[in-house]
Design a protein around this motif. Structure first.
Motif, PDB file in Angstrom:
ATOM      1  N   ASN A  55    -104.131  28.342 -21.448  1.00 46.80           N
ATOM      2  CA  ASN A  55    -102.834  28.519 -22.188  1.00 46.80           C
ATOM      3  C   ASN A  55    -101.700  28.219 -21.485  1.00 46.80           C
ATOM      4  N   GLN A  56    -101.784  28.278 -20.080  1.00 49.56           N
ATOM      5  CA  GLN A  56    -100.659  27.612 -19.556  1.00 49.56           C
ATOM      6  C   GLN A  56    -100.342  26.055 -19.758  1.00 49.56           C
ATOM      7  N   VAL A  57    -101.596  25.542 -19.851  1.00 48.72           N
ATOM      8  CA  VAL A  57    -101.513  23.948 -20.250  1.00 48.72           C
ATOM      9  C   VAL A  57    -100.829  23.754 -21.639  1.00 48.72           C
ATOM     10  N   ALA A  58    -101.342  24.817 -22.393  1.00 46.57           N
ATOM     11  CA  ALA A  58    -100.655  24.609 -23.978  1.00 46.57           C
ATOM     12  C   ALA A  58     -99.223  24.828 -23.943  1.00 46.57           C
ATOM     13  N   ALA A  59     -98.614  25.958 -22.906  1.00 51.92           N
ATOM     14  CA  ALA A  59     -97.348  26.076 -22.781  1.00 51.92           C
ATOM     15  C   ALA A  59     -96.727  24.881 -22.266  1.00 51.92           C
ATOM     16  N   ALA A  60     -97.157  24.469 -21.346  1.00 48.45           N
ATOM     17  CA  ALA A  60     -96.476  23.164 -20.926  1.00 48.45           C
ATOM     18  C   ALA A  60     -96.557  22.105 -21.601  1.00 48.45           C
ATOM     19  N   VAL A  61     -97.627  21.720 -22.478  1.00 45.77           N
ATOM     20  CA  VAL A  61     -97.372  20.800 -23.303  1.00 45.77           C
ATOM     21  C   VAL A  61     -96.231  21.180 -24.510  1.00 45.77           C
ATOM     22  N   HIS A  62     -96.344  22.078 -24.778  1.00 46.83           N
ATOM     23  CA  HIS A  62     -95.256  22.528 -25.962  1.00 46.83           C
ATOM     24  C   HIS A  62     -93.830  22.321 -25.352  1.00 46.83           C
ATOM     25  N   TYR A  63     -93.831  22.659 -24.131  1.00 52.63           N
ATOM     26  CA  TYR A  63     -92.662  22.719 -23.449  1.00 52.63           C
ATOM     27  C   TYR A  63     -92.091  21.130 -23.459  1.00 52.63           C
ATOM     28  N   VAL A  64     -92.952  20.025 -23.018  1.00 55.39           N
ATOM     29  CA  VAL A  64     -92.750  18.704 -22.878  1.00 55.39           C
ATOM     30  C   VAL A  64     -92.406  18.054 -24.148  1.00 55.39           C
ATOM     31  N   CYS A  65     -93.258  18.814 -25.275  1.00 57.94           N
ATOM     32  CA  CYS A  65     -92.873  17.965 -26.551  1.00 57.94           C
ATOM     33  C   CYS A  65     -91.452  18.259 -26.746  1.00 57.94           C
ATOM     34  N   ALA A  66     -91.032  19.435 -26.650  1.00 56.19           N
ATOM     35  CA  ALA A  66     -89.686  19.631 -26.911  1.00 56.19           C
ATOM     36  C   ALA A  66     -88.617  18.863 -26.078  1.00 56.19           C
ATOM     37  N   TYR A  67     -88.978  18.445 -24.905  1.00 57.40           N
ATOM     38  CA  TYR A  67     -88.424  17.699 -23.952  1.00 57.40           C
ATOM     39  C   TYR A  67     -88.237  16.415 -24.556  1.00 57.40           C
ATOM     40  N   LEU A  68     -89.219  15.812 -25.094  1.00 60.12           N
ATOM     41  CA  LEU A  68     -89.517  14.388 -25.562  1.00 60.12           C
ATOM     42  C   LEU A  68     -88.787  14.411 -26.855  1.00 60.12           C
ATOM     43  N   LEU A  69     -88.489  15.378 -27.535  1.00 61.92           N
ATOM     44  CA  LEU A  69     -88.041  15.240 -29.100  1.00 61.92           C
ATOM     45  C   LEU A  69     -86.963  14.195 -29.418  1.00 61.92           C
ATOM     46  N   ASN A  70     -86.017  13.973 -28.627  1.00 64.38           N
ATOM     47  CA  ASN A  70     -84.777  13.269 -28.936  1.00 64.38           C
ATOM     48  C   ASN A  70     -84.939  11.718 -28.087  1.00 64.38           C
ATOM     49  N   THR A  71     -85.465  12.129 -26.872  1.00 62.60           N
ATOM     50  CA  THR A  71     -85.172  10.838 -25.750  1.00 62.60           C
ATOM     51  C   THR A  71     -86.612  10.373 -25.188  1.00 62.60           C
ATOM     52  N   PRO A  72     -86.777   9.086 -25.224  1.00 62.04           N
ATOM     53  CA  PRO A  72     -87.914   8.651 -24.328  1.00 62.04           C
ATOM     54  C   PRO A  72     -88.001   9.159 -22.982  1.00 62.04           C
ATOM     55  N   THR A  74     -90.083   8.875 -19.067  1.00 63.88           N
ATOM     56  CA  THR A  74     -91.020   8.357 -18.363  1.00 63.88           C
ATOM     57  C   THR A  74     -91.992   9.308 -17.767  1.00 63.88           C
ATOM     58  N   GLU A  75     -93.144   9.078 -17.351  1.00 63.16           N
ATOM     59  CA  GLU A  75     -94.099  10.054 -16.834  1.00 63.16           C
ATOM     60  C   GLU A  75     -93.431  10.636 -15.682  1.00 63.16           C
ATOM     61  N   LYS A  76     -92.774  10.070 -14.762  1.00 60.17           N
ATOM     62  CA  LYS A  76     -92.109  10.705 -13.653  1.00 60.17           C
ATOM     63  C   LYS A  76     -91.118  11.864 -14.118  1.00 60.17           C
ATOM     64  N   ASN A  77     -90.167  11.565 -15.075  1.00 59.47           N
ATOM     65  CA  ASN A  77     -89.318  12.480 -15.809  1.00 59.47           C
ATOM     66  C   ASN A  77     -90.031  13.693 -16.104  1.00 59.47           C
ATOM     67  N   ILE A  78     -91.166  13.578 -16.793  1.00 56.12           N
ATOM     68  CA  ILE A  78     -91.920  14.685 -17.161  1.00 56.12           C
ATOM     69  C   ILE A  78     -92.467  15.503 -16.179  1.00 56.12           C
ATOM     70  N   LYS A  79     -93.035  14.891 -15.038  1.00 55.32           N
ATOM     71  CA  LYS A  79     -93.777  15.681 -14.021  1.00 55.32           C
ATOM     72  C   LYS A  79     -92.546  16.278 -13.207  1.00 55.32           C
ATOM     73  N   TYR A 104     -98.409  10.522 -25.877  1.00 57.15           N
ATOM     74  CA  TYR A 104     -96.887  10.824 -25.677  1.00 57.15           C
ATOM     75  C   TYR A 104     -96.178  10.117 -24.281  1.00 57.15           C
ATOM     76  N   ILE A 105     -97.100   9.547 -23.519  1.00 58.36           N
ATOM     77  CA  ILE A 105     -96.295   9.008 -22.081  1.00 58.36           C
ATOM     78  C   ILE A 105     -96.320   7.529 -22.506  1.00 58.36           C
TER      79      ILE A 105
END
Length: 208
Positions: A55-72, A74-79, A104-105
């Motif tokens: 569930n922590q992984v799912a939370a992190a994925v949902h968080y990143v998807c919101a972060y990616l919503l409007n702007t591409p 990089t993998e480094k940005n996301i990490k 998504y990456i």
């Protein structure tokens, strides 16, 4: 232990699991589906720990998807973003693997978008440097820059930057004005031969 209740919150889109021992956990629908969680389900301690971890992984994925919503990004940005949220290393690794599987990456997409937004304002050398700083690999940066053929637009870029900076230096004596413009453009990544003629032309026209 057993799941005694499951509640759904329409606003947060999360489910709350209530165990017969009193412990509760808010989970994503992905977790509900993956583990087939339902009222009355018996869980071992090991399974419960796996549910919480996933569930922590799912939370992190949902968080990143919101972060990616409007702007591409990089993998480094996301990490870096996940580290700032203090997700454990293993959660970050599993999240990145999941996002890669979903496609998504896309560092190439980020590089293309960055070049598109900066091709008229920065030299190819500076653009490449910025891409590398943002985590794009050298190979990918070179490939993206090759696709844009930025050297063909160099004169346009130099003129844009020269006119932009000229407003700040307009009241200076001619020699100092030229020197400052040249230093500014060389700092931006252009070589002396490329900028001198344009600077001379722009300064000459500004005096007319």
């Amino acid at each position: 232990m057993k799941i005694s209740e499951i509640h759904y919150n329409q606003r947060s889109k999360l489910y709350t699991l209530v165990l017969d021992e009193g412990e509760t956990l808010k989970v994503y629908e992905d977790t509900i589906v993956d583990f087939e969680l339902k009222k009355g389900l018996e869980l071992t301690d090991e399974t419960w720990e796996t549910v919480k971890h996933q569930n922590q992984v799912a939370a992190a994925v949902h968080y990143v998807c919101a972060y990616l919503l409007n702007t591409p990004r990089t993998e480094k940005n996301i990490k870096d973003k996940l580290r700032l949220k203090e997700y454990p290393r293993d959660i970050i690794e599993k999240t990145m693997a999941h996002l890669n599987r979903l496609g998504y990456i896309q560092d190439h997409q980020f590089a293309e978008a960055y070049i598109e937004g900066n091709k008229d304002k920065k030299s190819p050398r500076v653009i490449k440097q910025k891409l590398l700083e943002k985590g794009v690999s050298q190979e990918l940066a070179d490939e993206a820059l090759k696709n844009w053929d930025l050297d063909e637009n160099a004169d346009q870029q130099i003129r844009y930057l020269t006119f932009k900076k000229l407003k700040s230096y307009r009241d200076l004596p001619e020699k100092e004005l030229r020197d400052k413009l040249l230093r500014h453009l060389i700092y931006k990544g252009y070589n002396y031969e490329a900028v001198k003629g344009i600077v001379d032309e722009v300064v000459r026209k500004s005096e007319c």
